[in-house]
Motif scaffolding. Structure first.
Motif, PDB file in Angstrom:
ATOM      1  N   TYR A 140      75.389  45.845  76.919  1.00  0.00           N
ATOM      2  CA  TYR A 140      74.129  46.318  77.487  1.00  0.00           C
ATOM      3  C   TYR A 140      73.296  46.997  76.404  1.00  0.00           C
ATOM      4  CZ  TYR A 140      70.895  47.893  81.032  1.00  0.00           C
ATOM      5  OH  TYR A 140      69.770  48.056  81.798  1.00  0.00           O
ATOM      6  N   GLN A 178      70.057  44.639  85.157  1.00  0.00           N
ATOM      7  CA  GLN A 178      69.570  43.422  84.527  1.00  0.00           C
ATOM      8  C   GLN A 178      68.038  43.431  84.461  1.00  0.00           C
ATOM      9  OE1 GLN A 178      70.742  39.752  86.466  1.00  0.00           O
ATOM     10  NE2 GLN A 178      70.510  38.591  84.563  1.00  0.00           N
ATOM     11  N   LEU A 208      73.216  41.898  77.462  1.00  0.00           N
ATOM     12  CA  LEU A 208      73.810  41.090  78.539  1.00  0.00           C
ATOM     13  C   LEU A 208      74.544  39.864  78.000  1.00  0.00           C
ATOM     14  CD1 LEU A 208      70.894  41.233  81.160  1.00  0.00           C
ATOM     15  CD2 LEU A 208      72.834  42.793  80.885  1.00  0.00           C
ATOM     16  N   MET A 232      68.822  35.996  78.998  1.00  0.00           N
ATOM     17  CA  MET A 232      69.154  37.224  79.723  1.00  0.00           C
ATOM     18  C   MET A 232      69.151  37.032  81.238  1.00  0.00           C
ATOM     19  SD  MET A 232      67.177  40.131  77.474  1.00  0.00           S
ATOM     20  CE  MET A 232      67.981  41.521  78.283  1.00  0.00           C
ATOM     21  N   SER A 233      68.562  35.932  81.710  1.00  0.00           N
ATOM     22  CA  SER A 233      68.548  35.664  83.152  1.00  0.00           C
ATOM     23  C   SER A 233      69.643  34.691  83.572  1.00  0.00           C
ATOM     24  CB  SER A 233      67.184  35.109  83.568  1.00  0.00           C
ATOM     25  OG  SER A 233      67.001  33.807  83.037  1.00  0.00           O
ATOM     26  N   ARG A 279      72.899  35.214  83.488  1.00  0.00           N
ATOM     27  CA  ARG A 279      74.107  35.891  83.961  1.00  0.00           C
ATOM     28  C   ARG A 279      73.761  36.801  85.137  1.00  0.00           C
ATOM     29  NH1 ARG A 279      78.132  34.953  80.445  1.00  0.00           N
ATOM     30  NH2 ARG A 279      77.567  34.237  78.358  1.00  0.00           N
ATOM     31  N   LEU A 280      74.773  37.443  85.700  1.00  0.00           N
ATOM     32  CA  LEU A 280      74.575  38.396  86.795  1.00  0.00           C
ATOM     33  C   LEU A 280      73.701  37.787  87.892  1.00  0.00           C
ATOM     34  CD1 LEU A 280      74.023  41.590  84.579  1.00  0.00           C
ATOM     35  CD2 LEU A 280      76.157  40.766  85.555  1.00  0.00           C
TER      36      LEU A 280
END
Length: 283
Positions: free
Chosen positions: A246, A151, A249, A111-112, A114-115
């Motif tokens: 969402y 996020q 992610l 989950m970390s 991206r973005l």
């Protein structure tokens, strides 16, 4: 409003709160603005007791980021917290939260990637670690975070689920200036010209979202069009524009199980990095 500065003071205060109703936590890094205060009011309306923390967490700042220059305005923050109904304000020192170099931290996985996580390696590990510490020390019934950092909200929700923490993670709506710019402690670093064009970030995301919904565009096409439009309309460099499921992610396709999507972007001015998003229901 009670003010605690040390861990010892806080633990004594926490003992006194026991048995006096439900507890809500609003963790912040200070430089409080209306977004923080709206979260506090929401939390206070939902629960009997409200704890706010102010702590600029060194673990979530990478090399070359603005830890030393992050705005700190303690006296003003105390007055704002008091006016918004905070019952206990805890302002711990770095030594209180990290009495020694941490040997064990929270590591955020996919989950970390991206973005913001792709552009700020280690940021979400540091953020999740300090939030875990505050959840353990405060033991709230609910913790409140803004949706502007979608996020962060998704990661913390998943962290509490994965670690079976008995706490509700609540997202508060993004608070904006009249021209649409999301409130941020870093907005003070924008020049006059940058401030005038900054609202175009959210307006361009809104336009991309509407086009995606109405024209049934692919996520990739929407990302490209929003990126191109931002490049034409603002002087900031673009870190990313991504349209994902969402809160998982992940890239979106017809087999997704998430009921929502997020169209998010981050841009960099010389002295300020801005993020924003649109979270919407899947049709």
């Amino acid at each position: 409003m009670l003010i605690c500065r040390t861990k010892k003071e806080w633990l004594n205060c926490r003992d006194q709160m026991e048995g006096n109703g439900s507890i809500a936590l609003v963790p912040t890094m200070g430089a409080l603005h209306q977004g923080h205060l709206q979260l506090a009011k929401q939390a206070k309306a939902d629960h009997d007791q409200l704890v706010m923390t102010i702590f600029v967490n060194p673990l979530q700042f990478g090399e070359g980021e603005d830890y030393d220059h992050y705005p700190r305005q303690e006296e003003a923050d105390i007055e704002k917290a008091k006016a918004s109904g905070v019952d206990v304000l805890w302002l711990p020192s770095v030594d209180d939260i990290y009495p020694r170099d941490p040997a064990v931290t929270v590591r955020v996985g996919k989950m970390s990637e991206r973005l913001c996580g792709r552009h700020r390696p280690g940021h979400f590990d540091g953020m999740a670690t300090v939030v875990m510490k505050f959840l353990q020390l405060v033991r709230p019934d609910a913790a409140y975070f803004g949706k502007k950092d979608g996020q962060q909200l998704a990661i913390l929700t998943r962290m509490c689920e994965d670690f079976h923490l008995d706490v509700a993670v609540v997202g508060g709506e993004t608070v904006r200036e009249e021209d649409g710019l999301a409130l941020s402690s870093r907005n003070v670093f924008l020049s006059e010209g940058e401030r005038k064009e900054a609202p175009l970030l959210y307006k361009t995301l809104q336009k991309g979202y509407e086009r995606f919904r109405q024209q049934k565009e692919s996520p990739v096409k929407t990302e490209r069009e929003v990126t191109a439009e931002l490049s034409e309309r603002i002087t900031a460099s673009i870190d990313y524009v991504e349209l994902l499921t969402y809160p998982s992610l992940e890239p979106s396709d017809e087999n997704d199980t998430d009921e929502q999507l997020i169209l998010a972007a981050a841009v960099r001015y010389p002295q300020a990095r801005l993020i924003d998003n649109v979270i919407f229901e899947r049709e």
